[in-house]
Design a protein around this motif. Sequence first.
Motif, PDB file in Angstrom:
ATOM      1  N   ILE A  39       0.865  -1.176   0.000  1.00 49.96           N
ATOM      2  CA  ILE A  39       0.000   0.000   0.000  1.00 49.96           C
ATOM      3  C   ILE A  39       0.904   1.229   0.000  1.00 49.96           C
ATOM      4  O   ILE A  39       1.755   1.385   0.877  1.00 49.96           O
ATOM      5  N   ILE A  40       0.723   2.067  -1.009  1.00 47.70           N
ATOM      6  CA  ILE A  40       1.548   3.265  -1.148  1.00 47.70           C
ATOM      7  C   ILE A  40       0.720   4.498  -0.820  1.00 47.70           C
ATOM      8  O   ILE A  40      -0.419   4.630  -1.272  1.00 47.70           O
ATOM      9  N   TYR A  41       1.295   5.379  -0.026  1.00 47.59           N
ATOM     10  CA  TYR A  41       0.620   6.595   0.411  1.00 47.59           C
ATOM     11  C   TYR A  41       1.393   7.820  -0.055  1.00 47.59           C
ATOM     12  O   TYR A  41       2.611   7.791  -0.193  1.00 47.59           O
ATOM     13  N   TYR A  50      -1.626  11.316   5.320  1.00 51.15           N
ATOM     14  CA  TYR A  50      -1.308  10.468   4.172  1.00 51.15           C
ATOM     15  C   TYR A  50      -2.590   9.984   3.497  1.00 51.15           C
ATOM     16  O   TYR A  50      -3.571   9.677   4.163  1.00 51.15           O
ATOM     17  N   VAL A  51      -2.557   9.922   2.180  1.00 53.62           N
ATOM     18  CA  VAL A  51      -3.686   9.452   1.381  1.00 53.62           C
ATOM     19  C   VAL A  51      -3.194   8.291   0.523  1.00 53.62           C
ATOM     20  O   VAL A  51      -2.092   8.328  -0.010  1.00 53.62           O
ATOM     21  N   ARG A  52      -4.007   7.252   0.414  1.00 57.19           N
ATOM     22  CA  ARG A  52      -3.617   6.091  -0.386  1.00 57.19           C
ATOM     23  C   ARG A  52      -3.478   6.455  -1.861  1.00 57.19           C
ATOM     24  O   ARG A  52      -4.365   7.056  -2.449  1.00 57.19           O
ATOM     25  N   VAL A  53      -2.372   6.055  -2.457  1.00 53.25           N
ATOM     26  CA  VAL A  53      -2.157   6.220  -3.892  1.00 53.25           C
ATOM     27  C   VAL A  53      -2.600   4.958  -4.609  1.00 53.25           C
ATOM     28  O   VAL A  53      -3.299   4.998  -5.610  1.00 53.25           O
ATOM     29  N   THR A  54      -2.178   3.816  -4.060  1.00 53.26           N
ATOM     30  CA  THR A  54      -2.539   2.538  -4.664  1.00 53.26           C
ATOM     31  C   THR A  54      -2.362   1.399  -3.673  1.00 53.26           C
ATOM     32  O   THR A  54      -1.635   1.532  -2.682  1.00 53.26           O
ATOM     33  N   LYS A  55      -3.032   0.310  -3.962  1.00 52.34           N
ATOM     34  CA  LYS A  55      -2.858  -0.946  -3.221  1.00 52.34           C
ATOM     35  C   LYS A  55      -2.569  -2.012  -4.270  1.00 52.34           C
ATOM     36  O   LYS A  55      -3.455  -2.391  -5.037  1.00 52.34           O
ATOM     37  N   THR A  56      -1.319  -2.427  -4.349  1.00 47.74           N
ATOM     38  CA  THR A  56      -0.941  -3.395  -5.368  1.00 47.74           C
ATOM     39  C   THR A  56      -1.470  -4.784  -4.991  1.00 47.74           C
ATOM     40  O   THR A  56      -1.672  -5.087  -3.816  1.00 47.74           O
ATOM     41  N   ASN A  60       5.398  -7.288  -6.791  1.00 47.08           N
ATOM     42  CA  ASN A  60       6.408  -6.445  -7.443  1.00 47.08           C
ATOM     43  C   ASN A  60       6.912  -5.389  -6.464  1.00 47.08           C
ATOM     44  O   ASN A  60       6.123  -4.836  -5.686  1.00 47.08           O
ATOM     45  N   ASN A  61       8.201  -5.112  -6.527  1.00 49.18           N
ATOM     46  CA  ASN A  61       8.772  -4.162  -5.559  1.00 49.18           C
ATOM     47  C   ASN A  61       9.139  -2.824  -6.199  1.00 49.18           C
ATOM     48  O   ASN A  61      10.147  -2.207  -5.866  1.00 49.18           O
ATOM     49  N   SER A  62       8.282  -2.381  -7.120  1.00 45.86           N
ATOM     50  CA  SER A  62       8.434  -1.031  -7.675  1.00 45.86           C
ATOM     51  C   SER A  62       7.072  -0.522  -8.135  1.00 45.86           C
ATOM     52  O   SER A  62       6.191  -1.303  -8.481  1.00 45.86           O
ATOM     53  N   TYR A  63       6.933   0.790  -8.106  1.00 47.06           N
ATOM     54  CA  TYR A  63       5.690   1.425  -8.557  1.00 47.06           C
ATOM     55  C   TYR A  63       6.004   2.856  -8.970  1.00 47.06           C
ATOM     56  O   TYR A  63       6.748   3.556  -8.279  1.00 47.06           O
ATOM     57  N   THR A  64       5.431   3.286 -10.094  1.00 46.91           N
ATOM     58  CA  THR A  64       5.642   4.648 -10.575  1.00 46.91           C
ATOM     59  C   THR A  64       4.396   5.495 -10.351  1.00 46.91           C
ATOM     60  O   THR A  64       3.315   5.151 -10.834  1.00 46.91           O
ATOM     61  N   VAL A  65       4.562   6.567  -9.598  1.00 48.52           N
ATOM     62  CA  VAL A  65       3.475   7.522  -9.361  1.00 48.52           C
ATOM     63  C   VAL A  65       3.595   8.603 -10.431  1.00 48.52           C
ATOM     64  O   VAL A  65       4.606   9.298 -10.510  1.00 48.52           O
ATOM     65  N   GLY A  67       1.596  11.806 -12.994  1.00 46.06           N
ATOM     66  CA  GLY A  67       0.663  12.925 -12.870  1.00 46.06           C
ATOM     67  C   GLY A  67       1.050  13.942 -11.815  1.00 46.06           C
ATOM     68  O   GLY A  67       0.201  14.704 -11.338  1.00 46.06           O
ATOM     69  N   LEU A  68       2.325  13.978 -11.433  1.00 42.01           N
ATOM     70  CA  LEU A  68       2.784  14.940 -10.428  1.00 42.01           C
ATOM     71  C   LEU A  68       3.170  16.257 -11.094  1.00 42.01           C
ATOM     72  O   LEU A  68       3.471  16.301 -12.285  1.00 42.01           O
ATOM     73  N   ASN A  69       3.163  17.322 -10.319  1.00 48.96           N
ATOM     74  CA  ASN A  69       3.569  18.626 -10.835  1.00 48.96           C
ATOM     75  C   ASN A  69       5.088  18.736 -10.852  1.00 48.96           C
ATOM     76  O   ASN A  69       5.763  18.247  -9.934  1.00 48.96           O
ATOM     77  N   ALA A  70       5.620  19.370 -11.887  1.00 53.80           N
ATOM     78  CA  ALA A  70       7.060  19.563 -11.994  1.00 53.80           C
ATOM     79  C   ALA A  70       7.560  20.527 -10.925  1.00 53.80           C
ATOM     80  O   ALA A  70       6.868  21.457 -10.543  1.00 53.80           O
ATOM     81  N   GLY A  71       8.762  20.262 -10.422  1.00 54.37           N
ATOM     82  CA  GLY A  71       9.380  21.146  -9.443  1.00 54.37           C
ATOM     83  C   GLY A  71       8.639  21.232  -8.131  1.00 54.37           C
ATOM     84  O   GLY A  71       8.505  22.313  -7.560  1.00 54.37           O
ATOM     85  N   THR A  72       8.144  20.100  -7.644  1.00 59.34           N
ATOM     86  CA  THR A  72       7.416  20.087  -6.365  1.00 59.34           C
ATOM     87  C   THR A  72       7.982  19.021  -5.426  1.00 59.34           C
ATOM     88  O   THR A  72       8.582  18.044  -5.872  1.00 59.34           O
ATOM     89  N   SER A  73       7.767  19.238  -4.139  1.00 55.48           N
ATOM     90  CA  SER A  73       8.193  18.278  -3.122  1.00 55.48           C
ATOM     91  C   SER A  73       7.076  17.267  -2.891  1.00 55.48           C
ATOM     92  O   SER A  73       5.909  17.641  -2.745  1.00 55.48           O
ATOM     93  N   ASN A  74       7.432  15.990  -2.878  1.00 51.53           N
ATOM     94  CA  ASN A  74       6.449  14.924  -2.701  1.00 51.53           C
ATOM     95  C   ASN A  74       6.950  13.927  -1.659  1.00 51.53           C
ATOM     96  O   ASN A  74       8.096  13.486  -1.721  1.00 51.53           O
ATOM     97  N   LYS A  75       6.063  13.576  -0.728  1.00 45.91           N
ATOM     98  CA  LYS A  75       6.431  12.641   0.330  1.00 45.91           C
ATOM     99  C   LYS A  75       5.580  11.378   0.218  1.00 45.91           C
ATOM    100  O   LYS A  75       4.357  11.453   0.119  1.00 45.91           O
ATOM    101  N   PHE A  76       6.248  10.231   0.208  1.00 43.27           N
ATOM    102  CA  PHE A  76       5.558   8.951   0.069  1.00 43.27           C
ATOM    103  C   PHE A  76       5.880   8.035   1.247  1.00 43.27           C
ATOM    104  O   PHE A  76       6.928   8.161   1.877  1.00 43.27           O
ATOM    105  N   ALA A  77       4.971   7.108   1.506  1.00 41.94           N
ATOM    106  CA  ALA A  77       5.180   6.092   2.530  1.00 41.94           C
ATOM    107  C   ALA A  77       4.654   4.768   1.987  1.00 41.94           C
ATOM    108  O   ALA A  77       3.879   4.741   1.025  1.00 41.94           O
ATOM    109  N   ILE A  78       5.049   3.661   2.621  1.00 43.48           N
ATOM    110  CA  ILE A  78       4.649   2.346   2.118  1.00 43.48           C
ATOM    111  C   ILE A  78       4.467   1.337   3.245  1.00 43.48           C
ATOM    112  O   ILE A  78       5.161   1.394   4.258  1.00 43.48           O
TER     113      ILE A  78
END
Length: 195
Positions: A39-41, A50-56, A60-65, A67-78
Amino acid sequence: YPSVTVNTYLPAVTNFKANADVNSVKLTWDKVTGAQGYIIYKYDTAKKSYVRVTKTTNTNNSYTVSGLNAGTSNKFAIKAYKTIDGKECASKTYPSVTVNTYLPAVTNFKASADINSVKLTWDKVTGAQGYVVYWYDTAKKSYVRVTKTTTNVNTYTVKNLASGTSYKYAIRAYKTVDGKEVLSTTYPSLSCKLV
């Protein structure tokens, strides 16, 4: 006699990393033994949670998020998870990673040479705070910063150059995000010879 049923937690995900691009971030991690998926947040600064991005549904041990804005700070958790008796059993703790997306590359980079100067022009990059202009130093065999503009003006003149000499320049857009300089991933270059 009373009885109780309890599910043990899955181990926390380890080696959680992020590799940014302009509008996307590729997340990678080490697989967790026994996990059915992950589960990626993404941290929502407006909601301050935190908001859920996806639940695989695979291991697989990789995921591409994307639709993000260029030049922005993004924080993820798993979290790793496994369904036991119809209940979602996830990791008790979860690692997080913060990554800045890059700015797009500068386009339409041009040079207009004079006797002792070169006027550089380019198309503005949306979201850029300024631009870093580089000159190729043939002695050092590397690019050296000429200037770092502090405005989104799309022109710069390099002065006091030697006439009849060839010069090579490159440029990147930049933006300061959380105190860090976020640049374009790639940068165009050009060569010009003074009159």
